[in-house]
Design a protein around this motif. Structure first.
Motif: not given
Length: 83
Positions: A4-21
């Motif tokens: 999945w593209s978009g994991n900019v923070v390099s964690d295991v979650l793809l988030k658009y809003a909220g903390g650590s998005n």
């Protein structure tokens, strides 16, 4: 092709809003104050891999994040699937 593209923070979650998005780092990379600014280069925040970090406008780097979490609920989260 298989991730999945978009994991900019390099964690295991793809988030658009909220903390650590994954959307906010894109805005920070372009300077944080003018959302139409563009930064050239293959940065971690270059979700589309076109050598440009764009927060707004056509072919921006935040829309693929929203599309990959489902597209309609910005608070949704997609967990990364590892082999």
């Amino acid at each position: 092709m298989g991730l999945w593209s978009g994991n900019v923070v390099s964690d295991v979650l793809l988030k658009y809003a909220g903390g650590s998005n994954d959307r906010d780092p894109i805005l920070i990379r372009i300077g944080g104050s003018v959302p139409t600014s563009v930064v050239s280069g293959y940065w971690q925040e270059d979700v589309t891999l076109d050598a440009q970090v764009k927060y707004a406008g056509s072919a921006n780097d935040r829309d693929p994040i929203l599309q990959n979490i489902g597209g309609s609920i910005p608070t949704a989260v997609r967990a990364e699937q590892l082999p």
